[in-house]
Design an enzyme around this catalytic site. Structure first.
Site, mmCIF file in Angstrom:
data_model
loop_
_atom_site.group_PDB
_atom_site.id
_atom_site.type_symbol
_atom_site.label_atom_id
_atom_site.label_comp_id
_atom_site.label_asym_id
_atom_site.label_seq_id
_atom_site.Cartn_x
_atom_site.Cartn_y
_atom_site.Cartn_z
ATOM 1 N N ARG A 152 6.245 -6.555 3.055
ATOM 2 C CA ARG A 152 5.018 -6.828 2.554
ATOM 3 C C ARG A 152 5.163 -6.411 1.011
ATOM 4 O O ARG A 152 5.232 -5.166 0.667
ATOM 5 C CB ARG A 152 3.643 -6.355 3.109
ATOM 6 C CG ARG A 152 2.474 -6.951 2.307
ATOM 7 C CD ARG A 152 1.029 -6.770 3.074
ATOM 8 N NE ARG A 152 0.799 -5.546 3.488
ATOM 9 C CZ ARG A 152 -0.206 -5.115 4.332
ATOM 10 N NH1 ARG A 152 -0.922 -6.278 4.640
ATOM 11 N NH2 ARG A 152 -0.373 -3.898 4.463
ATOM 12 N N ASP A 187 -9.136 -6.400 5.045
ATOM 13 C CA ASP A 187 -9.488 -7.034 3.881
ATOM 14 C C ASP A 187 -10.557 -8.029 4.044
ATOM 15 O O ASP A 187 -11.374 -8.097 2.985
ATOM 16 C CB ASP A 187 -8.230 -7.520 3.044
ATOM 17 C CG ASP A 187 -7.713 -6.465 2.439
ATOM 18 O OD1 ASP A 187 -8.466 -5.807 1.067
ATOM 19 O OD2 ASP A 187 -6.846 -5.654 2.717
ATOM 20 N N GLU A 199 -6.635 -13.144 3.668
ATOM 21 C CA GLU A 199 -7.432 -11.937 4.158
ATOM 22 C C GLU A 199 -8.596 -12.036 3.214
ATOM 23 O O GLU A 199 -9.189 -11.007 2.900
ATOM 24 C CB GLU A 199 -6.797 -10.649 3.884
ATOM 25 C CG GLU A 199 -5.881 -10.611 2.625
ATOM 26 C CD GLU A 199 -5.082 -9.400 2.236
ATOM 27 O OE1 GLU A 199 -5.207 -8.398 3.233
ATOM 28 O OE2 GLU A 199 -4.237 -9.430 1.572
ATOM 29 N N ASP A 226 17.909 -11.030 -2.398
ATOM 30 C CA ASP A 226 19.359 -10.640 -3.112
ATOM 31 C C ASP A 226 19.693 -9.603 -2.274
ATOM 32 O O ASP A 226 20.855 -9.140 -2.000
ATOM 33 C CB ASP A 226 19.409 -10.688 -4.463
ATOM 34 C CG ASP A 226 19.594 -12.091 -5.078
ATOM 35 O OD1 ASP A 226 19.809 -13.046 -4.207
ATOM 36 O OD2 ASP A 226 19.649 -12.256 -6.388
ATOM 37 N N HIS A 278 0.703 -1.194 -0.066
ATOM 38 C CA HIS A 278 0.155 -0.039 -0.177
ATOM 39 C C HIS A 278 0.768 1.306 0.108
ATOM 40 O O HIS A 278 0.539 2.397 -0.652
ATOM 41 C CB HIS A 278 -0.998 0.163 1.275
ATOM 42 C CG HIS A 278 -1.818 -1.202 1.280
ATOM 43 N ND1 HIS A 278 -2.857 -1.290 0.374
ATOM 44 C CD2 HIS A 278 -2.231 -2.138 2.023
ATOM 45 C CE1 HIS A 278 -3.643 -2.338 0.534
ATOM 46 N NE2 HIS A 278 -3.156 -2.961 1.759
#
Length: 261
Positions: free
Chosen positions: A77, A182, A156, A91, A52
């Site tokens: 996230r 959600d 969710e 990485d 978000h």
């Protein structure tokens, strides 16, 4: 120059596996300065929200570097699951990744395939040249990273809840992160995560995930809700975010001054 600490050691993962409740704070802005300020608090993990918030690989990396000296662990996230972003984040040295809106066992398996080296998956080998191994300082990176990384799948939605067992029992999944906001929207209750049907669904999933032997985390909007979830066995909680904390403190500070002037 000698490396003075074990940067591969994933304190967030090891603490939740040991049953120690870990508190996280959301990081929606892209300022490494804000990340460092948050790292001076007693939060355990920085919830870098690239789903978000307007984050890029570079802003994520800058935040990770900013908090590294303070013992706070980054948990990122991603906007969605794909091979490219997993490779770039891992990485770059990110060892805890949350994948939003996972709804089937097949999706869970694909994520683990992308996040694992051959034998389990198809992650490309570039670690010796990049930050993941601290530019070759950790020649045992490939041997250690499975034990030092955590892939966290977020449930969710109603469909995700229906396929909870297939998702949670996918080999290699480190934890399940539940998204009540959600979920509430998907269940037709808007943003009301305290609706009885949403609370019942959350309670069911928290219990069932633990019955399957998998670690579970979520967010909490009140201290009372956090205590409830902690008492139920939730191991990691997101409580608060930089944008909300900044706005609330600014509004409260201004109001307190205006009240006496």
């Amino acid at each position: 120059m000698a490396i003075l600490q074990d940067y591969l050691h994933n304190s967030f993962k090891h603490n939740v596996e040991a049953g120690k409740l870990q508190f996280g704070v959301g990081f929606e802005t892209t300022s490494a300065d804000v990340a460092e300020v948050l790292a001076t608090t007693n939060y355990d993990w920085l919830f870098i929200d690239a789903e978000h918030g307007p984050h890029t690989i570079q802003t994520i990396l800058e935040a990770c570097r900013a908090i590294a000296p303070y013992g706070m662990t980054p948990v990122v996230r991603v906007p969605d699951a794909n091979s490219g972003i997993i490779k770039q984040l891992m990485d770059s040295g990110v060892q805890n990744i949350i994948f939003p809106k996972v709804e089937t066992g097949e999706e869970a398996e694909q994520i683990m395939y992308w996040a694992s080296y051959p034998g389990r998956g198809n992650r490309g080998m570039g670690a010796p040249a990049v930050r993941a191994s601290r530019f070759g300082a950790y020649m045992d990176y490939q041997d250690r990273i499975e034990a030092e990384s955590m892939m966290i799948l977020q449930i969710e939605s109603k469909k995700g809840m229906e396929n909870l067992e297939a998702i949670a029992t996918t080999k290699g999944v480190g934890a399940i992160f539940l998204g009540p906001i959600d979920l509430a929207v998907d269940m037709g209750h808007g943003l009301n995560i305290f609706h009885p049907e949403v609370e019942a669904a959350m309670d069911y999933m928290i219990k069932r995930i633990q019955e399957l032997g998998v670690i579970v985390g979520t967010i909490a909007l009140t201290p009372e809700q956090a205590k409830k979830y902690a008492d139920m066995g939730v191991r990691f909680l997101g409580v608060g975010a930089d944008t909300g904390l900044l706005k609330t403190m600014a509004m409260n500070t201004l109001a307190s001054y205006k009240a006496v002037l």
